[in-house]
Motif scaffolding. Structure first.
Motif, PDB file in Angstrom:
ATOM      1  N   LYS A  67      35.101  62.902  -0.549  1.00 35.18           N
ATOM      2  CA  LYS A  67      36.165  61.911  -0.633  1.00 35.18           C
ATOM      3  C   LYS A  67      36.740  61.615   0.742  1.00 35.18           C
ATOM      4  O   LYS A  67      37.056  60.479   1.066  1.00 35.18           O
ATOM      5  N   GLU A  68      36.886  62.680   1.562  1.00 33.89           N
ATOM      6  CA  GLU A  68      37.454  62.491   2.882  1.00 33.89           C
ATOM      7  C   GLU A  68      36.542  61.648   3.760  1.00 33.89           C
ATOM      8  O   GLU A  68      36.995  60.918   4.611  1.00 33.89           O
ATOM      9  N   LYS A  69      35.222  61.780   3.542  1.00 35.24           N
ATOM     10  CA  LYS A  69      34.279  61.077   4.395  1.00 35.24           C
ATOM     11  C   LYS A  69      33.604  59.930   3.651  1.00 35.24           C
ATOM     12  O   LYS A  69      32.473  59.598   3.914  1.00 35.24           O
ATOM     13  N   MET A  70      34.310  59.348   2.692  1.00 34.96           N
ATOM     14  CA  MET A  70      33.719  58.288   1.908  1.00 34.96           C
ATOM     15  C   MET A  70      33.314  57.103   2.773  1.00 34.96           C
ATOM     16  O   MET A  70      32.324  56.463   2.531  1.00 34.96           O
ATOM     17  N   LEU A  71      34.085  56.800   3.812  1.00 31.51           N
ATOM     18  CA  LEU A  71      33.795  55.671   4.681  1.00 31.51           C
ATOM     19  C   LEU A  71      33.695  56.175   6.110  1.00 31.51           C
ATOM     20  O   LEU A  71      34.627  56.052   6.887  1.00 31.51           O
ATOM     21  N   ASP A  72      32.554  56.787   6.439  1.00 27.23           N
ATOM     22  CA  ASP A  72      32.396  57.271   7.804  1.00 27.23           C
ATOM     23  C   ASP A  72      31.892  56.122   8.678  1.00 27.23           C
ATOM     24  O   ASP A  72      31.703  55.007   8.229  1.00 27.23           O
ATOM     25  N   THR A  73      31.678  56.413   9.947  1.00 25.24           N
ATOM     26  CA  THR A  73      31.326  55.360  10.896  1.00 25.24           C
ATOM     27  C   THR A  73      29.950  54.764  10.636  1.00 25.24           C
ATOM     28  O   THR A  73      29.636  53.712  11.187  1.00 25.24           O
ATOM     29  N   THR A  74      29.122  55.416   9.829  1.00 27.78           N
ATOM     30  CA  THR A  74      27.788  54.874   9.547  1.00 27.78           C
ATOM     31  C   THR A  74      27.749  54.087   8.240  1.00 27.78           C
ATOM     32  O   THR A  74      26.700  53.603   7.856  1.00 27.78           O
ATOM     33  N   SER A  75      28.891  53.957   7.572  1.00 31.98           N
ATOM     34  CA  SER A  75      28.923  53.254   6.294  1.00 31.98           C
ATOM     35  C   SER A  75      28.623  51.767   6.488  1.00 31.98           C
ATOM     36  O   SER A  75      29.181  51.121   7.378  1.00 31.98           O
ATOM     37  N   PRO A  76      27.759  51.192   5.651  1.00 32.61           N
ATOM     38  CA  PRO A  76      27.478  49.748   5.752  1.00 32.61           C
ATOM     39  C   PRO A  76      28.692  48.883   5.426  1.00 32.61           C
ATOM     40  O   PRO A  76      28.710  47.699   5.742  1.00 32.61           O
ATOM     41  N   LEU A  77      29.718  49.468   4.804  1.00 32.70           N
ATOM     42  CA  LEU A  77      30.936  48.703   4.513  1.00 32.70           C
ATOM     43  C   LEU A  77      31.630  48.228   5.783  1.00 32.70           C
ATOM     44  O   LEU A  77      32.406  47.278   5.749  1.00 32.70           O
ATOM     45  N   TRP A  78      31.340  48.884   6.908  1.00 32.34           N
ATOM     46  CA  TRP A  78      31.960  48.464   8.162  1.00 32.34           C
ATOM     47  C   TRP A  78      31.516  47.066   8.562  1.00 32.34           C
ATOM     48  O   TRP A  78      32.245  46.354   9.261  1.00 32.34           O
ATOM     49  N   TRP A  79      30.328  46.642   8.148  1.00 30.08           N
ATOM     50  CA  TRP A  79      29.893  45.271   8.437  1.00 30.08           C
ATOM     51  C   TRP A  79      30.799  44.275   7.715  1.00 30.08           C
ATOM     52  O   TRP A  79      31.152  43.235   8.264  1.00 30.08           O
ATOM     53  N   LEU A  80      31.146  44.603   6.476  1.00 28.02           N
ATOM     54  CA  LEU A  80      32.035  43.734   5.712  1.00 28.02           C
ATOM     55  C   LEU A  80      33.428  43.703   6.344  1.00 28.02           C
ATOM     56  O   LEU A  80      34.045  42.636   6.481  1.00 28.02           O
ATOM     57  N   LEU A  81      33.933  44.876   6.736  1.00 26.31           N
ATOM     58  CA  LEU A  81      35.242  44.948   7.375  1.00 26.31           C
ATOM     59  C   LEU A  81      35.248  44.198   8.711  1.00 26.31           C
ATOM     60  O   LEU A  81      36.242  43.550   9.065  1.00 26.31           O
ATOM     61  N   ALA A  82      34.148  44.295   9.438  1.00 28.59           N
ATOM     62  CA  ALA A  82      34.056  43.586  10.720  1.00 28.59           C
ATOM     63  C   ALA A  82      34.112  42.077  10.507  1.00 28.59           C
ATOM     64  O   ALA A  82      34.781  41.355  11.256  1.00 28.59           O
ATOM     65  N   ALA A  83      33.423  41.608   9.463  1.00 28.54           N
ATOM     66  CA  ALA A  83      33.450  40.169   9.171  1.00 28.54           C
ATOM     67  C   ALA A  83      34.854  39.724   8.777  1.00 28.54           C
ATOM     68  O   ALA A  83      35.341  38.671   9.220  1.00 28.54           O
ATOM     69  N   PHE A  84      35.536  40.525   7.968  1.00 30.14           N
ATOM     70  CA  PHE A  84      36.890  40.175   7.537  1.00 30.14           C
ATOM     71  C   PHE A  84      37.889  40.236   8.685  1.00 30.14           C
ATOM     72  O   PHE A  84      38.900  39.527   8.666  1.00 30.14           O
ATOM     73  N   SER A  85      37.631  41.089   9.680  1.00 34.58           N
ATOM     74  CA  SER A  85      38.577  41.200  10.794  1.00 34.58           C
ATOM     75  C   SER A  85      38.612  39.931  11.643  1.00 34.58           C
ATOM     76  O   SER A  85      39.576  39.708  12.382  1.00 34.58           O
ATOM     77  N   VAL A  86      37.572  39.113  11.551  1.00 33.12           N
ATOM     78  CA  VAL A  86      37.541  37.857  12.303  1.00 33.12           C
ATOM     79  C   VAL A  86      38.527  36.846  11.713  1.00 33.12           C
ATOM     80  O   VAL A  86      39.070  35.999  12.431  1.00 33.12           O
ATOM     81  N   VAL A  87      38.779  36.945  10.395  1.00 35.06           N
ATOM     82  CA  VAL A  87      39.646  35.972   9.711  1.00 35.06           C
ATOM     83  C   VAL A  87      41.066  35.970  10.270  1.00 35.06           C
ATOM     84  O   VAL A  87      41.580  34.908  10.659  1.00 35.06           O
ATOM     85  N   PRO A  88      41.765  37.127  10.354  1.00 34.81           N
ATOM     86  CA  PRO A  88      43.114  37.087  10.939  1.00 34.81           C
ATOM     87  C   PRO A  88      43.122  36.689  12.410  1.00 34.81           C
ATOM     88  O   PRO A  88      44.080  36.053  12.877  1.00 34.81           O
ATOM     89  N   TYR A  89      42.044  37.030  13.121  1.00 31.94           N
ATOM     90  CA  TYR A  89      41.960  36.618  14.529  1.00 31.94           C
ATOM     91  C   TYR A  89      41.967  35.098  14.635  1.00 31.94           C
ATOM     92  O   TYR A  89      42.756  34.513  15.392  1.00 31.94           O
ATOM     93  N   LEU A  90      41.085  34.444  13.883  1.00 34.19           N
ATOM     94  CA  LEU A  90      41.005  32.981  13.941  1.00 34.19           C
ATOM     95  C   LEU A  90      42.271  32.332  13.388  1.00 34.19           C
ATOM     96  O   LEU A  90      42.730  31.311  13.903  1.00 34.19           O
ATOM     97  N   ALA A  91      42.845  32.945  12.335  1.00 36.47           N
ATOM     98  CA  ALA A  91      44.070  32.394  11.743  1.00 36.47           C
ATOM     99  C   ALA A  91      45.235  32.452  12.730  1.00 36.47           C
ATOM    100  O   ALA A  91      46.130  31.595  12.697  1.00 36.47           O
ATOM    101  N   ALA A  92      45.226  33.437  13.615  1.00 37.64           N
ATOM    102  CA  ALA A  92      46.306  33.571  14.586  1.00 37.64           C
ATOM    103  C   ALA A  92      46.081  32.701  15.823  1.00 37.64           C
ATOM    104  O   ALA A  92      47.045  32.176  16.394  1.00 37.64           O
ATOM    105  N   MET A  93      44.830  32.542  16.220  1.00 43.89           N
ATOM    106  CA  MET A  93      44.545  31.876  17.491  1.00 43.89           C
ATOM    107  C   MET A  93      44.292  30.378  17.373  1.00 43.89           C
ATOM    108  O   MET A  93      44.778  29.595  18.204  1.00 43.89           O
ATOM    109  N   LEU A  94      43.542  29.942  16.382  1.00 46.45           N
ATOM    110  CA  LEU A  94      43.155  28.526  16.309  1.00 46.45           C
ATOM    111  C   LEU A  94      44.341  27.561  16.198  1.00 46.45           C
ATOM    112  O   LEU A  94      44.318  26.502  16.833  1.00 46.45           O
ATOM    113  N   PRO A  95      45.374  27.872  15.393  1.00 46.67           N
ATOM    114  CA  PRO A  95      46.485  26.916  15.298  1.00 46.67           C
ATOM    115  C   PRO A  95      47.210  26.671  16.619  1.00 46.67           C
ATOM    116  O   PRO A  95      47.866  25.639  16.785  1.00 46.67           O
ATOM    117  N   GLY A  96      47.090  27.586  17.545  1.00 45.97           N
ATOM    118  CA  GLY A  96      47.754  27.421  18.830  1.00 45.97           C
ATOM    119  C   GLY A  96      46.952  26.621  19.835  1.00 45.97           C
ATOM    120  O   GLY A  96      47.454  26.290  20.921  1.00 45.97           O
TER     121      GLY A  96
END
Length: 197
Positions: A67-96
Motif C-alpha cells: 500500500k505504501e508503495k502503490m505508486l512508486d516512481t516506475t508506475s505507468p500512472l506517472w505518465w497520466l499525471l504528467a499529462a494532467f500537470s500540463v493542464v494547470p500550467y496552460l490554464a495559468a499561462m495562456l490567458p496572460g
C-alpha cells in the motif's frame, strides 16, 4: 478451527481474515485434509493451519508495504499525471499572453521541460518514468506561482508586445518572487518522493 461435515472447502474457504491472512495457504492441501476426515462429524484443520508460517502478517505478501508503495516512481500512472500537470500550467499561462507568438512560446514550455527530463534520463541511463515527478513538480510550481497575477501578467505582456525593447521596470517581480517560493517547494517534494519511493 473446526468445520462442520459437508462444508464445502473451495479455493476461497480460508480467506485472509479467517486464518490471520495466510495468503500462502494451499487450498488443495485443505481439500485433501477434508476428504481424509470426511467420515467424521467435523473436519479439524487446526493442524493444517499450524503447518503454515507462524507469522501470518509476514505471509500476506507485505500488504502494508504494498500500500505504501502503490505508486512508486516506475508506475505507468506517472505518465497520466504528467499529462494532467500540463493542464494547470496552460490554464495559468495562456490567458496572460497577448500575441500568437507569446502563446506559442508559452505552450512550448512543457515540451522543453520534458526534453530536459529525457536528456537527463538518457545520459544517466535511468528510466524516464523516474523523472516524471520532477516534470509534474515544475509544471505545477509554475501554475501555482501565477495564481493571483493573471491581469498583471496580461498587462505586462501587452506592454512587451508594443515595446519589445522596453527595459525591465520590475512589473514582473511579484510573480517571479512567488515562483521563487513555489518552485523549491514542488521540486523539493518531487525529489523527496523520488528518494523515498
Amino acid at each position: 478451527m473446526t468445520l462442520p461435515l459437508g462444508y464445502e472447502l473451495d479455493d476461497h474457504l480460508l480467506a485472509a481474515n479467517e486464518v490471520g491472512c495466510l495468503a500462502d495457504a494451499r487450498p488443495g492441501v485443505l481439500r485433501d485434509a477434508a476428504r481424509d476426515f470426511s467420515s467424521s462429524s467435523t473436519v479439524v484443520v487446526t493442524a493444517v493451519v499450524q503447518s503454515f508460517p507462524s507469522t501470518p502478517r509476514a505471509a500476506c505478501h507485505d500488504t502494508e508495504e504494498t500500500k505504501e508503495k502503490m505508486l512508486d516512481t516506475t508506475s505507468p500512472l506517472w505518465w497520466l499525471l504528467a499529462a494532467f500537470s500540463v493542464v494547470p500550467y496552460l490554464a495559468a499561462m495562456l490567458p496572460g499572453m497577448i500575441t500568437t507568438r507569446q502563446k506559442i512560446f508559452v505552450s512550448c514550455g512543457p515540451a522543453v521541460v520534458f526534453a530536459g527530463a529525457l536528456a537527463y534520463a538518457t545520459v544517466n541511463q535511468r528510466p524516464l518514468t523516474e523523472m516524471l515527478p520532477v516534470y509534474c513538480g515544475i509544471n505545477l510550481a509554475i501554475a501555482t506561482g501565477m495564481i493571483g497575477h493573471r491581469k498583471a501578467m496580461r498587462a505586462y505582456m501587452a506592454e512587451r508586445a508594443d515595446n519589445p525593447d522596453l527595459p525591465e521596470d520590475g512589473t514582473a517581480t511579484p510573480w517571479i518572487l512567488q515562483m521563487a517560493f513555489t518552485l523549491p517547494v514542488f521540486l523539493g517534494a518531487a525529489f523527496w518522493y523520488m528518494g523515498a519511493y
